[in-house]
Design a protein around this motif. Structure first.
Motif, PDB file in Angstrom:
ATOM      1  N   SER A  25       0.838  -1.206   0.000  1.00 49.45           N
ATOM      2  CA  SER A  25       0.000   0.000   0.000  1.00 49.45           C
ATOM      3  C   SER A  25       0.873   1.256   0.000  1.00 49.45           C
ATOM      4  CB  SER A  25      -0.945  -0.008   1.201  1.00 49.45           C
ATOM      5  OG  SER A  25      -0.235   0.298   2.389  1.00 49.45           O
TER       6      SER A  25
ATOM      7  N   ALA B 248       2.238   1.651  -3.409  1.00 52.23           N
ATOM      8  CA  ALA B 248       1.174   2.143  -4.295  1.00 52.23           C
ATOM      9  C   ALA B 248       1.014   3.654  -4.120  1.00 52.23           C
ATOM     10  CB  ALA B 248      -0.137   1.432  -3.977  1.00 52.23           C
TER      11      ALA B 248
ATOM     12  N   PRO C 290       0.745  12.603  -7.714  1.00 54.46           N
ATOM     13  CA  PRO C 290       1.652  13.660  -7.246  1.00 54.46           C
ATOM     14  C   PRO C 290       2.957  13.099  -6.718  1.00 54.46           C
ATOM     15  CG  PRO C 290      -0.550  13.913  -6.287  1.00 54.46           C
ATOM     16  CD  PRO C 290      -0.528  12.589  -6.970  1.00 54.46           C
ATOM     17  N   GLN C 291       2.866  11.947  -5.986  1.00 51.15           N
ATOM     18  CA  GLN C 291       4.078  11.367  -5.404  1.00 51.15           C
ATOM     19  C   GLN C 291       4.995  10.840  -6.507  1.00 51.15           C
ATOM     20  OE1 GLN C 291       1.088  12.089  -3.268  1.00 51.15           O
ATOM     21  NE2 GLN C 291       0.715   9.936  -3.740  1.00 51.15           N
TER      22      GLN C 291
ATOM     23  N   THR D 287      -5.399  14.927  -2.152  1.00 51.69           N
ATOM     24  CA  THR D 287      -4.034  15.464  -2.221  1.00 51.69           C
ATOM     25  C   THR D 287      -3.033  14.427  -2.690  1.00 51.69           C
ATOM     26  OG1 THR D 287      -3.702  14.952   0.091  1.00 51.69           O
ATOM     27  CG2 THR D 287      -4.419  17.194  -0.427  1.00 51.69           C
ATOM     28  N   VAL D 288      -3.442  13.149  -2.715  1.00 52.74           N
ATOM     29  CA  VAL D 288      -2.466  12.116  -3.054  1.00 52.74           C
ATOM     30  C   VAL D 288      -2.760  11.425  -4.377  1.00 52.74           C
ATOM     31  CG1 VAL D 288      -1.778  11.671  -0.680  1.00 52.74           C
ATOM     32  CG2 VAL D 288      -3.718  10.438  -1.648  1.00 52.74           C
ATOM     33  N   THR D 289      -3.836  11.830  -5.067  1.00 50.59           N
ATOM     34  CA  THR D 289      -4.119  11.232  -6.373  1.00 50.59           C
ATOM     35  C   THR D 289      -4.305  12.328  -7.405  1.00 50.59           C
ATOM     36  OG1 THR D 289      -6.485  11.269  -5.957  1.00 50.59           O
ATOM     37  CG2 THR D 289      -5.333   9.254  -5.346  1.00 50.59           C
ATOM     38  N   ASP D 290      -4.292  11.924  -8.662  1.00 46.80           N
ATOM     39  CA  ASP D 290      -4.552  12.870  -9.740  1.00 46.80           C
ATOM     40  C   ASP D 290      -6.039  12.842 -10.078  1.00 46.80           C
ATOM     41  OD1 ASP D 290      -2.023  13.744  -9.956  1.00 46.80           O
ATOM     42  OD2 ASP D 290      -1.431  12.300 -11.522  1.00 46.80           O
TER      43      ASP D 290
ATOM     44  N   ASP E  31      -1.710   1.258  12.144  1.00 50.20           N
ATOM     45  CA  ASP E  31      -1.768   1.841  13.483  1.00 50.20           C
ATOM     46  C   ASP E  31      -1.757   3.365  13.493  1.00 50.20           C
ATOM     47  OD1 ASP E  31      -1.942  -0.660  14.608  1.00 50.20           O
ATOM     48  OD2 ASP E  31       0.250  -0.870  14.722  1.00 50.20           O
ATOM     49  N   TYR E  32      -1.905   3.972  12.317  1.00 45.57           N
ATOM     50  CA  TYR E  32      -2.108   5.425  12.287  1.00 45.57           C
ATOM     51  C   TYR E  32      -3.414   5.686  13.016  1.00 45.57           C
ATOM     52  CZ  TYR E  32      -3.136  10.083  10.308  1.00 45.57           C
ATOM     53  OH  TYR E  32      -3.420  11.405  10.129  1.00 45.57           O
TER      54      TYR E  32
ATOM     55  N   ASP F  49      -3.941  -1.145  -1.114  1.00 49.63           N
ATOM     56  CA  ASP F  49      -3.978   0.236  -1.611  1.00 49.63           C
ATOM     57  C   ASP F  49      -4.391   1.144  -0.432  1.00 49.63           C
ATOM     58  OD1 ASP F  49      -4.030   2.441  -3.132  1.00 49.63           O
ATOM     59  OD2 ASP F  49      -5.669   1.836  -4.466  1.00 49.63           O
ATOM     60  N   LYS F  50      -5.635   1.621  -0.401  1.00 49.99           N
ATOM     61  CA  LYS F  50      -6.057   2.487   0.712  1.00 49.99           C
ATOM     62  C   LYS F  50      -7.292   1.921   1.388  1.00 49.99           C
ATOM     63  CE  LYS F  50      -3.972   6.530  -1.391  1.00 49.99           C
ATOM     64  NZ  LYS F  50      -3.555   5.800  -2.633  1.00 49.99           N
TER      65      LYS F  50
ATOM     66  N   GLN G  53     -10.218  22.465   2.455  1.00 46.97           N
ATOM     67  CA  GLN G  53      -8.888  22.385   1.834  1.00 46.97           C
ATOM     68  C   GLN G  53      -7.876  22.976   2.791  1.00 46.97           C
ATOM     69  OE1 GLN G  53      -9.461  24.254  -1.996  1.00 46.97           O
ATOM     70  NE2 GLN G  53     -11.302  23.022  -2.310  1.00 46.97           N
TER      71      GLN G  53
ATOM     72  N   MET H  42      -4.949  21.854   6.013  1.00 57.30           N
ATOM     73  CA  MET H  42      -4.132  20.788   6.597  1.00 57.30           C
ATOM     74  C   MET H  42      -4.829  20.065   7.744  1.00 57.30           C
ATOM     75  SD  MET H  42      -1.378  20.094   5.225  1.00 57.30           S
ATOM     76  CE  MET H  42      -0.557  19.217   6.554  1.00 57.30           C
TER      77      MET H  42
ATOM     78  N   GLU I  64      -6.934  17.527   6.214  1.00 56.56           N
ATOM     79  CA  GLU I  64      -6.249  16.491   5.431  1.00 56.56           C
ATOM     80  C   GLU I  64      -5.852  15.312   6.320  1.00 56.56           C
ATOM     81  OE1 GLU I  64      -6.414  16.964   2.402  1.00 56.56           O
ATOM     82  OE2 GLU I  64      -6.277  19.116   1.984  1.00 56.56           O
TER      83      GLU I  64
ATOM     84  N   TRP J 148      -6.928   6.487   5.635  1.00 56.61           N
ATOM     85  CA  TRP J 148      -7.119   5.335   4.749  1.00 56.61           C
ATOM     86  C   TRP J 148      -6.762   4.059   5.506  1.00 56.61           C
ATOM     87  CZ3 TRP J 148      -3.304   8.792   2.197  1.00 56.61           C
ATOM     88  CH2 TRP J 148      -1.988   8.486   2.527  1.00 56.61           C
ATOM     89  N   GLN J 149      -7.107   2.929   4.927  1.00 49.59           N
ATOM     90  CA  GLN J 149      -6.925   1.625   5.589  1.00 49.59           C
ATOM     91  C   GLN J 149      -7.590   1.626   6.965  1.00 49.59           C
ATOM     92  OE1 GLN J 149      -2.609   1.362   5.254  1.00 49.59           O
ATOM     93  NE2 GLN J 149      -2.855  -0.072   3.544  1.00 49.59           N
TER      94      GLN J 149
END
Lengths: 453, 157
Positions: free
Chosen positions: A91, A94, A100-101, B58-61, B92-93, B122-123, B139, B141, B144, B149-150
């Protein structure tokens, strides 16, 4: 002089007064707007910058890789644990390859590296290949082998982030300078605007003052014209009467022709002399009043012996009224007044002449000198008919004549003039009157001391 | 009964591999809820009212389309009473989210992105997605960090 209009010049001069402010306002607002856009740009920039937490993402990936390596080599971990760790690493990889990354890593030249890492890891997928000790050993080995690569990526990311941060700081600094400059110039423009506004206000104020002054002048002019009207009436009576007396006296002498005697001449001479004196006094009074209006009367103040002044005034009055009794009394000897002797002479002459004129010929006029509260006074009292309360309010007005006194000679200027002359010397003239018993007019003057003399 | 129906629906939708996933617990809700802990399988989550949300992240297009349940529907279904939830992810986040977020915004517990189920590789299985394109204040921080995820555990306090 025409009546000034306040609205017309003010409306017309608006542009003249405030026109120069408009470009200044622009000078003030444009830099502020510029500063605002710059700070907005900084804010936007920081927002974007804050989302770039690549170092954290890479570290997480490295950590998950290490977790997998440790878990896979540990004897008491279940297959599920290992599969879970494996999923975690995938993950993160991925995530690193999301839009962006991926672009960020591509800039650092690590896009391919991450792809290779994922491919190598996928070859050992426990779901596809089934768990076995060999697979676990291989996973553990691979996890450890990949550490240096991930570490290098992390190092590069960190360097890139620090470089970007430093460049951003440089940007902020230059932005800050421009913002300070912009705000500074806006401040200066604002100061200039305030100064201009203040100046305009002062100008308006001055214009208003001039208007007030113009109005005062106008008022004075009106007064003057009224004065002339009254003066014309005065001339017609006070000057024409003695002239008529002189004229008729001369005519009588002429009519007698050869038969004129020395006695006739002496008699007519007395009439003419009296008329001339009367004329002279009128002219003197009018001239004095004119000089007071022009503020041309100079008072030469000096300590004067009040008794001496009073005695001289009595002597002058006695010449016109040789048959009248004038009594002088004084509460103390050597009373000194700080005054101008000529002006005091004029005032006392007027007060005495009034008292003599408006009282019966067989009554005396009294003149009393005294001191009171730092002032010395000369009170002139008569036993005439007095002044009614209604008329008392007006006796000091110019050209005012008592209703019953219209037939008596007089300019109506005397008392008004006396009061003005008194105030020129720091004194005043006051009046008390008891109808049917008499009036008392008092000249007050500042007392002088020996020391002043 | 609900679980049964959801299970049948899930069976018809999911693939063979999905079947295995459908039986597994993907989300556990603990804390101030009725009958804690409450567990959810994919099928049970799919039984909640489903919603779609298109938003950038913020992490995908691009603007992916997310599908899933509304977080407030989930909390309502478990009878959650509290101020905050602590969202814990598979790695564990963990982060605290005020429940008011879910009332003010249509926050999605996304289980699929662009038509594909989210997986732990993935997420997935669940990605908390805020409608950030619809609300400029999101929008930020501070929001965000709440895009967990997960997601696998929610602790209501």
């Amino acid at each position: 002089m025409s009546a000034p209009s306040a609205a017309a010049p003010r409306g017309g001069s608006w542009m003249a007064l405030y026109g120069p402010l408009l470009p200044l306002l622009a000078i003030c607002l444009v830099p502020l707007a510029f500063a605002l856009t710059r700070t907005a740009a900084i804010e936007r920039d920081m927002r974007i910058a804050a989302t770039e937490n690549m170092l954290w993402v890479v570290s997480q990936t490295q950590m998950e890789m290490l977790n997998l390596a440790v878990t896979a080599m540990s004897p008491d971990q279940t297959e599920d644990d290992i599969a879970h760790r494996y999923d975690m690493v995938l993950s993160r990889l991925a995530l690193l390859q999301d839009g962006p990354q991926r672009r960020y890593l591509a800039e650092l030249g690590h896009e391919v590296t991450v792809g290779q890492i994922e491919r190598e890891l996928r070859r050992l997928d426990p779901v596809a290949r089934g768990h076995s000790d060999e697979l676990h050993d291989a996973l553990s080995g691979l996890g450890l082998d990949l550490q240096p690569q991930l570490k290098r990526i992390a190092t590069d990311v960190m360097t890139a982030e620090w470089t970007a941060a430093a460049e951003r700081l440089d940007d902020y600094r230059s932005m800050q300078r421009t913002v300070v400059l912009a705000v500074g110039s806006a401040l200066v423009a604002a100061l200039v605007i305030s100064w201009l506004l203040l100046r305009n206000q002062r100008r308006l104020h001055r214009a208003e003052m001039m208007q007030v002054r113009a109005n005062v002048m106008l008022e004075r002019e009106r007064n003057t014209s009224a004065w002339y009207k009254d003066f014309a009436a005065l001339v017609s009576h006070e000057i024409r009467t003695p002239l008529t007396l002189i004229d008729s006296a001369m005519h009588r002498l002429l009519r007698k022709g050869e038969t004129v005697t020395a006695h006739d001449v002496a008699e007519r001479h007395a009439v003419i002399h009296d008329a001339v004196l009367r004329l002279t006094r009128v002219v003197e009074t009018v001239l004095m009043a004119g000089r007071v209006d022009e503020e041309a009367v100079e008072s030469r103040l000096a300590p004067e012996n009040l008794s001496a002044l009073a005695e001289k005034a009595i002597a002058d009055a006695q010449r016109h009224y040789p048959d009248r009794e004038i009594i002088l009394s004084s509460s103390a000897t050597g009373l000194l007044a700080q005054c101008d002797r000529h002006l005091v002479g004029h005032i006392l002459g007027n007060l005495l002449s009034n008292a003599l004129k408006y009282s019966p010929p067989d009554t005396p006029v009294e003149l009393r000198l005294f001191a009171q509260g730092g002032r010395v006074a000369c009170a002139v009292g008569d036993r005439g008919p007095g002044i009614t309360p209604a008329e008392q309010d007006h006796v000091f007005e110019r050209f005012y004549r008592g209703r019953d006194q219209m037939t008596k000679p007089g300019t109506g200027l005397g008392l008004a003039l006396s009061r003005e002359l008194a105030s020129l010397q720091g004194g005043e003239v006051t009046m008390e009157s008891w109808p049917g018993r008499g009036s008392l007019f008092t000249l007050w003057l500042p007392a002088a001391t020996r020391h002043d003399a | 009964m609900r679980a049964l129906v959801a299970g049948i629906i899930a069976l018809t939708i999911l693939s063979g591999r999905g079947m295995a996933l459908a039986d597994a617990v993907v989300l556990t809700v603990t804390g101030d809820v009725k009958d804690a802990p409450v567990t959810f399988t994919r099928a049970e989550l799919a039984a909640l009212p489903q919603h779609r949300l298109s938003t950038s992240t913020t992490v995908t297009d691009g603007v992916p389309v997310f599908e899933g349940f509304l977080m407030r529907d989930l909390l309502g279904a478990v009878g959650a009473e509290g101020e905050t939830v602590t969202a814990v992810a598979l790695n564990d986040y963990s982060i605290q989210i005020p429940i008011s977020d879910f009332e003010r915004f249509d926050v999605l517990g996304a289980v699929a992105m662009d038509g594909e189920s989210l997986t732990p590789r993935d997420k997935g299985p669940i990605w908390i997605v805020y409608p950030r394109d619809d609300h400029p204040e999101l929008q930020d921080m501070r929001y965000e960090t709440r895009w967990v995820w997960q997601l696998h555990t929610l602790d209501v306090q």
